[in-house]
Write a protein that holds these residues in place. Structure first.
Motif, PDB file in Angstrom:
ATOM      1  N   HIS A 139       0.843  -1.186   0.000  1.00  0.00           N
ATOM      2  CA  HIS A 139       0.000   0.000   0.000  1.00  0.00           C
ATOM      3  C   HIS A 139       0.874   1.229   0.000  1.00  0.00           C
ATOM      4  O   HIS A 139       1.999   1.199   0.468  1.00  0.00           O
ATOM      5  CB  HIS A 139      -0.914   0.000   1.226  1.00  0.00           C
ATOM      6  N   GLU A 140       0.313   2.278  -0.511  1.00  0.00           N
ATOM      7  CA  GLU A 140       1.033   3.540  -0.461  1.00  0.00           C
ATOM      8  C   GLU A 140       1.207   3.941   0.997  1.00  0.00           C
ATOM      9  O   GLU A 140       0.484   3.508   1.882  1.00  0.00           O
ATOM     10  CB  GLU A 140       0.241   4.633  -1.207  1.00  0.00           C
ATOM     11  N   GLY A 141       2.216   4.724   1.256  1.00  0.00           N
ATOM     12  CA  GLY A 141       2.452   5.163   2.625  1.00  0.00           C
ATOM     13  C   GLY A 141       3.778   4.646   3.111  1.00  0.00           C
ATOM     14  O   GLY A 141       4.384   3.766   2.500  1.00  0.00           O
ATOM     15  N   SER A 142       4.216   5.155   4.231  1.00  0.00           N
ATOM     16  CA  SER A 142       5.561   4.825   4.660  1.00  0.00           C
ATOM     17  C   SER A 142       5.598   3.653   5.632  1.00  0.00           C
ATOM     18  O   SER A 142       6.663   3.157   5.967  1.00  0.00           O
ATOM     19  CB  SER A 142       6.205   6.048   5.313  1.00  0.00           C
ATOM     20  N   SER A 143       4.449   3.205   6.093  1.00  0.00           N
ATOM     21  CA  SER A 143       4.465   2.132   7.095  1.00  0.00           C
ATOM     22  C   SER A 143       4.333   0.763   6.437  1.00  0.00           C
ATOM     23  O   SER A 143       3.387   0.505   5.715  1.00  0.00           O
ATOM     24  CB  SER A 143       3.318   2.346   8.095  1.00  0.00           C
ATOM     25  N   VAL A 144       5.338  -0.071   6.679  1.00  0.00           N
ATOM     26  CA  VAL A 144       5.259  -1.453   6.179  1.00  0.00           C
ATOM     27  C   VAL A 144       5.364  -2.376   7.381  1.00  0.00           C
ATOM     28  O   VAL A 144       6.392  -2.401   8.061  1.00  0.00           O
ATOM     29  CB  VAL A 144       6.400  -1.746   5.196  1.00  0.00           C
ATOM     30  N   PRO A 145       4.315  -3.113   7.704  1.00  0.00           N
ATOM     31  CA  PRO A 145       4.401  -3.993   8.886  1.00  0.00           C
ATOM     32  C   PRO A 145       5.461  -5.065   8.689  1.00  0.00           C
ATOM     33  O   PRO A 145       5.552  -5.681   7.639  1.00  0.00           O
ATOM     34  CB  PRO A 145       3.002  -4.589   8.990  1.00  0.00           C
ATOM     35  N   SER A 146       6.269  -5.255   9.697  1.00  0.00           N
ATOM     36  CA  SER A 146       7.362  -6.201   9.515  1.00  0.00           C
ATOM     37  C   SER A 146       7.061  -7.566  10.133  1.00  0.00           C
ATOM     38  O   SER A 146       7.817  -8.501   9.965  1.00  0.00           O
ATOM     39  CB  SER A 146       8.650  -5.647  10.125  1.00  0.00           C
ATOM     40  N   GLY A 147       5.953  -7.672  10.847  1.00  0.00           N
ATOM     41  CA  GLY A 147       5.534  -8.978  11.343  1.00  0.00           C
ATOM     42  C   GLY A 147       6.337  -9.436  12.536  1.00  0.00           C
ATOM     43  O   GLY A 147       7.531  -9.165  12.660  1.00  0.00           O
ATOM     44  N   HIS A 148       5.644 -10.105  13.441  1.00  0.00           N
ATOM     45  CA  HIS A 148       6.331 -10.581  14.638  1.00  0.00           C
ATOM     46  C   HIS A 148       5.511 -11.700  15.244  1.00  0.00           C
ATOM     47  O   HIS A 148       4.371 -11.507  15.647  1.00  0.00           O
ATOM     48  CB  HIS A 148       6.479  -9.428  15.636  1.00  0.00           C
ATOM     49  N   LYS A 149       6.088 -12.893  15.282  1.00  0.00           N
ATOM     50  CA  LYS A 149       5.338 -14.042  15.810  1.00  0.00           C
ATOM     51  C   LYS A 149       6.261 -14.958  16.594  1.00  0.00           C
ATOM     52  O   LYS A 149       7.479 -14.944  16.419  1.00  0.00           O
ATOM     53  CB  LYS A 149       4.705 -14.834  14.657  1.00  0.00           C
ATOM     54  N   ASN A 150       5.674 -15.776  17.417  1.00  0.00           N
ATOM     55  CA  ASN A 150       6.437 -16.750  18.207  1.00  0.00           C
ATOM     56  C   ASN A 150       7.533 -16.095  19.020  1.00  0.00           C
ATOM     57  O   ASN A 150       8.621 -16.631  19.183  1.00  0.00           O
ATOM     58  CB  ASN A 150       7.088 -17.816  17.321  1.00  0.00           C
ATOM     59  N   GLY A 151       7.231 -14.895  19.573  1.00  0.00           N
ATOM     60  CA  GLY A 151       8.265 -14.159  20.272  1.00  0.00           C
ATOM     61  C   GLY A 151       8.835 -14.883  21.473  1.00  0.00           C
ATOM     62  O   GLY A 151      10.045 -14.915  21.674  1.00  0.00           O
ATOM     63  N   PHE A 152       7.993 -15.532  22.243  1.00  0.00           N
ATOM     64  CA  PHE A 152       8.442 -16.163  23.469  1.00  0.00           C
ATOM     65  C   PHE A 152       9.394 -17.320  23.173  1.00  0.00           C
ATOM     66  O   PHE A 152      10.482 -17.429  23.738  1.00  0.00           O
ATOM     67  CB  PHE A 152       7.234 -16.654  24.263  1.00  0.00           C
ATOM     68  N   ARG A 153       8.938 -18.162  22.236  1.00  0.00           N
ATOM     69  CA  ARG A 153       9.773 -19.295  21.845  1.00  0.00           C
ATOM     70  C   ARG A 153      11.135 -18.802  21.364  1.00  0.00           C
ATOM     71  O   ARG A 153      12.185 -19.330  21.743  1.00  0.00           O
ATOM     72  CB  ARG A 153       9.052 -20.059  20.731  1.00  0.00           C
ATOM     73  N   ALA A 154      11.082 -17.754  20.546  1.00  0.00           N
ATOM     74  CA  ALA A 154      12.331 -17.229  19.981  1.00  0.00           C
ATOM     75  C   ALA A 154      13.209 -16.660  21.093  1.00  0.00           C
ATOM     76  O   ALA A 154      14.434 -16.854  21.086  1.00  0.00           O
ATOM     77  CB  ALA A 154      12.010 -16.156  18.962  1.00  0.00           C
ATOM     78  N   LEU A 155      12.576 -16.005  22.044  1.00  0.00           N
ATOM     79  CA  LEU A 155      13.345 -15.412  23.145  1.00  0.00           C
ATOM     80  C   LEU A 155      14.081 -16.509  23.919  1.00  0.00           C
ATOM     81  O   LEU A 155      15.281 -16.424  24.181  1.00  0.00           O
ATOM     82  CB  LEU A 155      12.394 -14.641  24.070  1.00  0.00           C
ATOM     83  N   LEU A 156      13.336 -17.554  24.246  1.00  0.00           N
ATOM     84  CA  LEU A 156      13.955 -18.651  24.984  1.00  0.00           C
ATOM     85  C   LEU A 156      15.116 -19.252  24.205  1.00  0.00           C
ATOM     86  O   LEU A 156      16.198 -19.490  24.752  1.00  0.00           O
ATOM     87  CB  LEU A 156      12.911 -19.748  25.257  1.00  0.00           C
ATOM     88  N   THR A 157      14.876 -19.457  22.925  1.00  0.00           N
ATOM     89  CA  THR A 157      15.933 -20.087  22.128  1.00  0.00           C
ATOM     90  C   THR A 157      17.153 -19.187  22.033  1.00  0.00           C
ATOM     91  O   THR A 157      18.295 -19.651  22.149  1.00  0.00           O
ATOM     92  CB  THR A 157      15.398 -20.404  20.723  1.00  0.00           C
ATOM     93  N   SER A 158      16.897 -17.898  21.833  1.00  0.00           N
ATOM     94  CA  SER A 158      18.028 -16.962  21.758  1.00  0.00           C
ATOM     95  C   SER A 158      18.791 -16.950  23.069  1.00  0.00           C
ATOM     96  O   SER A 158      20.029 -16.947  23.091  1.00  0.00           O
ATOM     97  CB  SER A 158      17.528 -15.555  21.460  1.00  0.00           C
ATOM     98  N   LEU A 159      18.033 -16.942  24.180  1.00  0.00           N
ATOM     99  CA  LEU A 159      18.690 -16.938  25.477  1.00  0.00           C
ATOM    100  C   LEU A 159      19.497 -18.213  25.677  1.00  0.00           C
ATOM    101  O   LEU A 159      20.591 -18.193  26.239  1.00  0.00           O
ATOM    102  CB  LEU A 159      17.657 -16.775  26.591  1.00  0.00           C
TER     103      LEU A 159
END
Lengths: 514, 478, 193, 602, 99
Positions: free
Chosen positions: C79-99
């Motif tokens: 869409h026109e405009g400056s905002s492009v959603p970058s998406g974010h899912k499975n944050g908790f799982r990812a946090l644990l794995t990163s940690l």
């Protein structure tokens, strides 16, 4: 160096290769080529029997081709007395099997190719003196069965019951594809066990050679023997229908086309028993002696259980299939005796049962092709319309129940005698009982199928065996009687070899060969 | 003699790539299939030439070392390249006639990358070669971007992106690991030398292993395999499924057995675990698959598990057997994908249901497929049997009895799905009509594979001897 | 002392901007944060004495890659405009794995004695140049082949004209937009379920 | 090979050659009459040889000649041998068997003439097979060959009973006969096995311990019970009457069923060491003799009367053997073979004439068929032990040997049977040949010479063979003494005459036997038969059904379970592969993190 | 804790952040950004170690940069392809192969 053995093994394979080059429309040529290949093998086997010097014994007619030098794998072919008997058996069965398949209509070229490949594998196993090559041929003999049953087999339906009913959802139990898959997978699980055992033995013997003679002369540690033997026993035993791993056999044999049933029950199951004895017991003699009570115990279960299950069947092929389970139990019982009487009996039973069950399946095929049913309850009075089939069927039954004068008697008698001579003399009791139960169900089958009032309706115009169909019953029937009346034609070969191998089992050698 | 001579084979292949690119630039629309034939012919010439160029030698600064080990791999990659080109030739001319040359250029670049791997003795060369092998594959996986793929869905974007994202991520992982390993030693030589492995180095080593694990498709870095195999153009997958795997295995061998010999305590258990997990997951997941390409993807994961068992032996013997396995795997898996491709093009899909009755519609293709399946399943007198058996021998000899048990048991499970495919293609009659007629180049490629699989199955000794001497060279030089 | 404070500031900048890269809701912002992170890294390189690398970092990363990314975001935005959603899912799982990952690394660092080797010196730019065309000339050449392959590949993929005529492309686009809506709807229902 | 053995070989192999020829040349068999000629030629050769052997044996005492050849080799040593053994016992038996067989075959020429040619040929081929098998048994030099012959005659019996295989009753009877005898034969086999395991031989006269002898003898006796239709395995014999009448005469009266007795006679050295086994035989024989005689009383089928009579007479022989007098049993075997064959053939002649087995359909036949009536009467009197007839001498010897054994009870039972025998034979004589003509009997007439001649020829030994006792005893090496003046023969004679008289009184006036209802119920609803039936259907087939189900649904079910688990497991597993890149990335990272963790902490 | 260890941990933090992004992002380009972060963290590590232990760390970084550039070029092209195929750049959309 004589090329006889390699000719025997190669003839079917070459015939198969020629078939591949033939167009599928050349139907007669296909059959003739197959038959010629089979006959060359049979003639070769007869020649082997003539050339083999019984007085000398041991391995003869050896051939040695290097296959993989870096691993010490040789295509090392030679026969011993057992090999002679089993070569003859295979030769007879394949010739009659080809003749019995003369009328295969669908994809006949493929059929004969696979049949010949299979039989080349069988011949190979019996003459291989290299453990690896032995296994190689063994695998070849097993796999074509999948396609042979899957393509040319017949299906029926078995409804699920009992606690494992839910598992029926996963496949069509009783279908030919189910039968083929079950057979193949079970047998190959068996080969997997064999493979592991082979690796272990090879490694312990130094990891440089697969030569059976060399391996035989190596004394494996008791520990290795103790765990490799059961692997070999159950691995090969699966093919020999050892309880409870026999369950591929009824479905497999019932679904298979005639010649395949003949070959499978007639020859392939012997491969299993042969493997148990030739590889398992000979290479792991100490363990064989230790495990013998269990091997024998399971074998008598086989004998009696197979016979009882056969008595419960209403489908002709299932009867014969379960009878094979029972009779292979006799072979395994003979093997478990670990004495020359029992071993001679076991090998003789391989031969006798091979011929007998080949005859059975050939006749069942004849009947099925005509009557288009295998339910014995629907049949009756067939002797009026196909007297010869009836007569030969009866003959097979007589051998099956161990009537003197048929090959079956000599074999079973020796096995039971061998069993009675062991510490586990009770083995003979279920063994003999099994023979009685066999008498009950085979004669009941004869009575139901062949006796009774002249058939009417759809069965009124069935015909007796015709043209090529005669060969299988006549050859096999004659073999049953000839080798029944004069067992020494074979026993003289078998005996020397049994003694040689048994000498390796210390506990046994002391008793029988002081 | 310049040390460039050591790289003559690689230079020749790169030269072919340049030639193709230039030819395409000069006369873009007139080439047609000729460019493919030319590439194949030239590659064949290079393959012949490999027997006449120097077989041993070391580049300055120990960056690169030529040996029979390297030549073995080069020949394997060249064969894979030739077969890949032949297999794709007609499909390219038919489906993407306007970017044929680029396909060959990218394929050849990847081949050059692979060929540099087994000889690399320096991390920088290895890493760059590894990426050179990998990056063109991302592109090639997306080759069927425009056309509607058989079955209606264009999976090109999915296939390539999954390959790319996981690939780039694993590159980054191994880069990080590499920084830990070589940063602390201060040398870019792969050979680690003696001394204890610090925990940080161990940490890094296993990250590197993970990165390589991705390329060979070992579990748990395998997730891209089925999707990419299914979505990428089948003739390319035929290539993708064998050559980069062999390249990855070569890298693993060079790094683990050549470089980190002393540190085996760190990586050997991990390798065994990867091997086991790959065999188990590959075989189990393959069972319910209905798309043959996807099924073969899982099968490939399992097969790589077997090959990893060979590496885990850490013996000359085991590596030789692994080489044999990989070389035969090239023929088998390339062959089977090409057959599936040939069949699918005329039958209209890759699912077992659609492919049913193949052997009725084309007996020889059906038979070929059967032979390849049997080879994958490890049935005698086709070469796969020897490959597996030799591996098991080596593994048992090396004391990896547990892995052999697992491998043998899982091989039986594998039979279950291989036979399921055979059941559909060879046993059942199916419903479609009409002959299945692959083009000449494709036929040639399949026949070559078939001849190799059957021929080596009957007499494996020449290849086995070559593998063993390659392995011997590797162990002598390391 | 000054050094270490400056280093700390730069490091903080690197980490914070990296965090924003992975947490920013607007993709355009994320790319810009990446630019900042990479620039901070360049500064870090400078502080570590790798001035040549710092320059290269600015040129290729900040100047090249980030620009490329912005370009990519703009081209593919729906869409026109400056905002492009970058998406974010499975944050908790990812946090644990990163940690987990970081914890493992920290443990390994903890167990490893890391003392700089006395006398070790960073390569100077001339040394780097010599190494590149002498010791590592072979990888250097290979890298050029790699870049060539990358370019060819990128061009081939990005090129649109292969088989399509504008008309079919338009039709396909329309069909795809429809399919896309349906897929999104399906995804939403799947998520909520 | 001595001439004697050559002759024995001829006696064995002439029928074998005939059988083989008929099997291998189907056209010959299917023509009918040529088959009969071939078989007869074989039998004639056998009879001539057997006769020549017997003459030779006359003065030779009991010296035996034998020849053996290794048949089964184990560990380079012969385990089993085949061969010929000629001594007084086998020479006598051989002659009896061959003669009766020849007579029966001649009789059959005419009796079976209404069969289609193919069936006619088959009939004679089977006869040749039987004669061969029986001779193999008779000349057996060891127990194993005897077993082989034993089983082969069982086969011939099975095939001949089932000759009219289109009749379900015949089919059933054939199978039943085979099953019952096979069941009993397991005893033989176990005996053989045990003997060999313990004594390492199959010889007839192996010296063994009492204990072993008892076990082996008992095992063998089980087989005798089956083959010789002793209680409680006798039930197959009446059913076996479904076969053609000449077959009943030959197999199920004269020879095959007597094989059991012959076996014991042959194995006398073994049984002599087995007192317990002998006691068992004594009782089983006595019970069978009386029980079967009782049942014979109420049969309405002439062949069934004779069948029960056969069982009863075999009981006599077994009792004698049990009493320790093998010669008495053997002597009775010989005389019984002649008079029972005569009786059966005569009955066959009657049946042929009236086309019925039922006594009710006969009556007053003495006028229509005088020769047959005379022959039957001779046989009946001989059976009843009428003084001077063959049966009198042998029965006397049997009864005498039982004196005092088992507390006189067996003796009493046998005496009672002697009375009953005379009583039921009188009944048959009266019902069939005396009295009023039935409608079917009206058209009856004497058969042709082929049927008459055997009757005449067999009547001679039925009358006179009793006088050969002394000679037989000497050639088999036994003592023989007549005891006319003692209590036993007098009692037996009196009882026999009383039986005949009583039957005249009871049946001459058209009455029925006393307690006929009770006995009839004992027969028709025989608990013996029903027990066996129950054992077969409920126990064996029941167990088979249970095991069959177990195999199909449990053993196989477990195998299916594995397959199911693989398929279901695969299906479940594939959901783990979500197809989402972030999940792939997660797996990648998690895998790498775990690996690295392990690597870092190592 | 030495400054070297701290720098290693700094690189580790950067890398872990990249990992986090890799695992959470659904937009294709956002994933690419995360991968860039990871590669960058590795480069930092190289430089840090090169300073502490000497060696060719910087050279390696140069090569890594080149490779990254090639990867990004191809990656962005693939993102365009994705966009053209699905009219969006959410990676989750590319999930049609599995049945």
């Amino acid at each position: 160096m004589s090329m006889l053995l390699s000719t025997i093994v190669a003839a079917p394979a070459i015939a198969a290769a020629i078939l591949l080059a033939l167009p599928a429309s050349q139907r007669l040529a296909i059959r003739v080529v197959s038959l010629v290949g089979a006959i060359i093998s049979l003639a070769g086997s007869v020649q082997v029997a003539r050339l083999y010097d019984r007085g000398v014994g041991g391995l003869q007619l050896g051939e040695d081709y290097t296959l993989v030098p870096s691993l010490g794998i040789h295509l090392n072919l030679a026969v011993d007395g057992w090999g002679v008997a089993l070569l003859l058996l295979t030769g007879i069965i394949i010739v009659t099997g080809v003749l019995a398949s003369w009328t295969v209509a669908r994809r006949d070229k493929d059929f004969f190719v696979l049949l010949l490949v299979l039989v080349a594998g069988v011949f190979g196993v019996f003459v291989s003196q290299d453990l690896f090559v032995f296994f190689l041929f063994y695998e070849i003999a097993v796999l074509p069965m999948y396609l042979l049953i899957g393509i040319w087999g017949s299906s029926h339906k078995v409804e699920g019951q009992g606690p494992f009913r839910f598992a029926w959802r996963a496949f069509q139990v009783g279908g030919k594809e189910y039968a083929a898959m079950k057979l193949t997978l079970m047998l190959l699980v068996g080969s997997a066990a064999i493979l592991v055992a082979i690796l272990a033995l090879w490694n312990e013997a130094g990891g440089t050679t697969f030569d059976l003679t060399a391996l035989q002369s190596h004394h494996f540690s008791r520990q290795t023997q103790m765990w490799t033997f059961p692997l070999l026993w159950l691995g090969f035993g699966t093919l020999a229908g050892v309880f409870p791993f026999h369950t591929w056999s009824p479905d497999g044999h019932a679904s298979a086309p005639t010649a395949v049933s003949m070959l499978h029950a007639g020859v392939l199951m012997k491969l299993g028993a042969f493997g148990v004895m030739r590889i398992g017991m000979v290479l792991a003699p100490d363990a064989a002696a230790t495990w013998a009570p269990i091997v024998g115990g399971v074998a008598v279960i086989n004998v009696l259980y197979g016979a009882m299950c056969a008595a419960n069947q209403t489908d002709l092929k299932y009867i014969i299939a379960y009878s094979s389970v029972s009779h292979m139990g006799v072979v395994m019982l003979g093997a478990a005796t670990l004495n020359p009487t029992g071993w001679n009996g076991a090998v003789y039973q391989m031969f006798a049962h091979g011929i007998m069950t080949g005859l059975f399946f050939a006749l069942v095929g004849l009947v099925y092709e005509r009557a288009h049913t295998r339910a014995i309850a629907k049949m009756g009075g067939f002797s009026h319309v196909m007297p010869a089939v009836g007569a030969f069927f009866t003959l097979a039954c007589l051998s099956s129940l161990g009537l003197p004068g048929t090959a079956g008697f000599v074999a079973e008698f020796l096995v039971f005698l061998g069993a009675a001579k062991t510490q586990h003399a009770w083995w003979a009791i279920p063994g003999v009982l099994g023979a009685f139960v066999t008498a009950v169900y085979v004669l009941r089958a004869v009575k139901t199928i062949f006796w009774g009032p002249k058939p009417s309706g759809e069965f009124a115009h069935l015909t007796d065996a015709q043209r090529t169909e005669w060969f299988a019953p006549v050859m096999l029937g004659a073999a049953l009687v000839v080798f029944g009346f004069w067992p020494r034609f074979l026993l003289d070969f078998i005996d020397g070899t049994s003694a040689t191998f048994l000498n390796r089992i210390p506990q046994v050698a002391e008793v029988f060969f002081p | 003699m310049s040390w460039l001579e050591l790289l003559s084979v690689d230079l020749m292949v790169a030269g072919i790539a340049a030639l193709v690119l230039v030819l395409d630039a000069i006369m873009p629309s007139k080439l047609g299939k000729a460019v493919g034939w030319l590439t194949a012919a030239l590659l064949l010439g290079v393959l012949v030439a490999t027997f006449f160029v120097p077989q041993t030698g070391t580049a300055p600064h120990q960056v690169y070392e030529l040996s029979p080990w390297v030549m073995f791999f080069k020949r394997v990659f060249l064969v894979a390249g030739i077969l890949g080109v032949l297999g794709a030739l007609e499909w390219l001319a038919d489906k993407t006639p306007r970017r044929q040359a680029e396909f060959y250029v990218l394929l050849l670049s990847s081949v050059v990358g692979m060929m540099l791997i087994p000889g690399a003795r320096d991390w920088i060369l290895l890493f760059v070669a590894f990426e050179l092998m990998g990056i063109p594959l991302y592109v090639l996986a997306a080759w069927a971007k425009g056309d509607t793929v058989l079955g209606g869905k264009s999976l090109a974007a999915e296939a390539s992106l999954k390959l790319f994202v996981t690939g780039a991520a694993s590159s980054a992982l191994s880069l990080f690991g590499l920084a830990l390993v070589i940063g602390t030693t201060g040398s870019t030589q792969i050979a680690l030398g003696g001394g204890a492995v610090t925990p940080l180095q161990g940490f890094g080593m296993l990250l590197v292993l993970a990165g390589f694990g991705f390329k060979v498709g070992a579990v748990p870095f395998h997730m891209w395999v089925p999707d990419t195999y299914q979505g990428a153009p089948t003739p390319f997958v035929a290539f993708l499924s064998v050559a980069p795997k062999a390249g990855g295995m070569a890298a693993l061998a060079v790094v683990l057995l050549g470089g980190w010999t002393q540190a085996f305590g760190t990586w050997a258990p991990a390798l065994a675990v990867l091997a086991f997990a790959s065999m188990a997951v590959g075989n189990v997941f393959a069972i319910p698959q209905s798309d043959v390409r996807r099924l073969l993807g899982y099968s490939g994961i399992a097969q790589i598990g077997y090959a990893l068992v060979g590496l885990a032996t850490r013996t000359e013997y085991g590596v030789g057997m692994t080489l044999f396995f990989l070389a035969t795997y090239v023929f088998t898996n390339l062959g089977i994908f090409l057959v599936v491709h040939a069949a699918a093009e005329d039958m209209g899909g890759h699912s077992t249901k659609v492919l049913a009755g193949l052997s009725r519609r084309s007996p020889w293709l059906g038979a070929a497929l059967l032979v390849f399946l049997l080879s994958l399943a490890g049935i005698p007198f086709v070469v796969g049997f020897w490959a597996k058996f030799f591996l098991f021998l080596a593994a048992w000899k090396a004391g990896l009895t547990g892995l052999v048990w697992a491998a043998v048991a899982l091989a039986v499970l594998g039979l279950f799905y291989y036979l399921s495919v055979a059941r559909s293609t060879f046993m059942s009659d199916g419903s479609g009509e009409g002959k299945v007629r692959p083009g000449f180049a494709l036929t040639a490629a399949i026949v070559l594979c078939l001849a190799a699989v059957v021929g080596l199955g009957l007499y494996p000794t020449p290849l086995l001897d070559a593998s063993m001497s390659a392995s011997k060279a590797f162990f002598t030089l390391r | 002392m000054m050094d270490s404070i400056a280093t700390s500031v730069v490091a903080l900048a690197m980490v914070l901007s990296a965090l924003f890269v992975v947490r920013a809701k607007n993709l355009v912002h994320a790319v810009l944060w990446l630019g900042i992170s990479l620039a901070a890294t360049a500064a870090f390189y400078g502080m570590q004495g790798a001035s040549f690398l710092a320059g290269v970092q600015i040129l290729t990363y900040v100047g090249g890659i980030v620009t490329l990314m912005i370009f990519g975001v703009m081209v593919t935005r729906r869409h026109e405009g400056s905002s492009v959603p970058s998406g974010h899912k499975n944050g908790f799982r990812a946090l644990l794995t990163s940690l987990l990952f970081f914890g493992a690394l920290a443990a390994a660092v903890q167990k490893t004695p890391l003392e700089p080797r006395p006398g070790a010196a960073l390569q100077t730019t001339p040394e780097l140049a010599r190494a590149l065309i002498d010791d590592y000339v072979l990888p250097f050449e290979v890298a050029s082949l790699l870049l060539l392959a990358g370019i060819v590949g990128a061009v081939v993929i990005a090129r649109r004209k292969d088989l399509e005529t504008p008309a079919t492309a338009e039709g396909r686009r329309a069909a795809m937009a429809e399919a896309h809506a349906a897929r999104l709807a399906a995804m939403v229902t799947k998520e909520t379920a | 090979m001595s001439p004697l053995l050559t002759l024995a070989a001829v006696a064995v192999f002439a029928p074998a050659a005939a059988a083989l020829l008929l099997v291998l040349v189907p056209p010959l068999r299917k023509q009918g009459m040529p088959a009969a000629i071939v078989t007869l030629l074989g039998s004639v050769a056998a009879v001539v040889s057997a006769g020549r052997i017997l003459l030779d044996r006359l003065g030779a005492g009991h010296a035996a000649e034998s020849i053996v050849t290794p048949w089964i080799i184990v560990a380079n040593k012969p385990l089993a041998e085949l061969g010929l053994l000629v001594d007084g016992t086998s020479a006598t038996m051989l002659f009896v068997v061959c003669l009766v067989a020849l007579m029966v075959q001649v009789f059959s020429l005419s009796y079976m003439s209404e069969e289609p040619p193919a069936a006619y040929g088959r009939y004679f081929a089977l006869h040749a097979l039987f004669l061969f098998s029986m001779n193999v048994l008779v000349v057996a030099p060891n127990l194993l060959q005897a077993f082989a012959g034993w089983e082969l005659v069982g086969l011939a019996s099975y095939l001949l009973i089932g000759f009219y295989f289109h009749k379900p009753s015949a089919a059933k009877a054939a199978v039943k006969a085979f099953w019952m005898t096979k069941l009993a034969d397991m005893g033989f086999l176990f005996g053989l096995l045990w003997l060999f395991v313990q004594a390492d031989t199959f010889r007839w006269d192996v010296p063994v311990s009492h204990e072993l002898a008892n076990v082996v003898a008992l095992m063998l006796f089980i087989a005798v019970v089956g083959k010789s239709a002793q209680f409680p395995l006798h039930i197959w014999l009446p059913d076996a009457m479904e076969g053609p009448t000449p077959v009943s005469a030959l197999l199920h009266a004269a020879t095959m069923v007597a094989a059991g007795v012959f076996l014991v006679v042959r194995a006398d050295p073994l049984f002599a060491l087995a007192p317990f086994a002998r006691d068992v035989m004594l009782w089983v024989g006595a019970i069978t003799a009386s029980f079967a005689a009782l049942l014979a009383l109420v049969q309405t089928d002439i062949k069934k009367v004779l069948a029960y009579s056969t069982a009863s007479q075999l009981g006599y022989m077994v009792t004698a053997l049990g009493a320790g007098n093998a010669f008495a049993g053997f002597f009775h075997l010989g005389t019984h073979a002649f008079f029972k064959a005569l009786l059966f053939l005569a009955a066959g002649s009657v049946i042929h004439a009236v086309h019925s087995n039922e006594l009710a359909d006969m009556g007053g036949l003495r006028k229509k068929m005088p020769l047959t009536a005379t022959a039957f009467t001779i046989g009946a009197l001989s059976l009843a032990g009428f003084p001077g007839f063959a049966g009198f001498f042998s029965k006397d010897l049997v009864l005498h040997s039982v004196e005092g054994k088992g507390g006189w009870i067996p003796w009493v039972l046998l005496m009672a049977s002697a009375f009953l025998t005379a009583f039921y034979m009188g009944r048959v004589l009266i019902k069939a040949f005396l009295g009023a003509e039935s409608s079917k009997a009206h058209h009856a007439h004497e058969s042709g010479p082929a049927m008459a001649a055997p009757l005449v020829i067999l009547a001679v030994p039925a009358l006179g063979s009793g006088f050969l006792g002394a000679w037989l005893a000497s050639s088999t090496g036994h003592e023989y003494e007549l005891h006319f003046a003692s209590m036993t023969p007098i009692t037996a004679t009196v009882l026999g005459l009383a039986g005949l008289g009583a039957s005249w009184v009871v049946f001459g006036s058209g009455g029925t036997a006393p307690f006929a209802d009770v006995i009839a119920r004992l027969d028709r609803e025989s608990w013996v038969d029903r027990s066996w039936e129950l054992g077969y259907r409920r126990v064996m087939l029941g167990a088979a059904a249970v095991l069959g189900w177990f195999d199909r649904y449990i053993v196989d079910g477990v195998m299916n379970l594995f397959g199911w688990a693989a398929i279901e497991g695969g299906q479940k597993a594939r959901t783990l592969q979500t197809g989402l890149v972030r999940d792939y990335a997660w797996a990648l990272v998690a895998g790498a993190a775990v690996l690295a963790l392990v690597g870092g902490l190592k | 804790m030495s400054s070297l260890s701290q720098f290693v941990l700094l690189a580790g933090v950067l890398f872990s952040i990249g990992l986090y992004g890799l695992m959470t992002r659904t937009h294709a380009i956002a994933m690419l950004l995360s991968i860039e972060l990871m590669a960058n963290a590795a480069n930092v590590l190289f430089v840090v170690f090169a300073k502490a232990f000497g060696g060719a760390g910087q050279i390696f970084v140069l090569f890594a940069l080149a490779i990254t550039v090639a990867e990004v070029a191809v990656g962005l092209a693939l993102v365009m392809l994705l966009y053209r195929r699905y009219d969006d750049t959410l990676l989750d959309l590319a999930n049609e192969a599995r049945e």
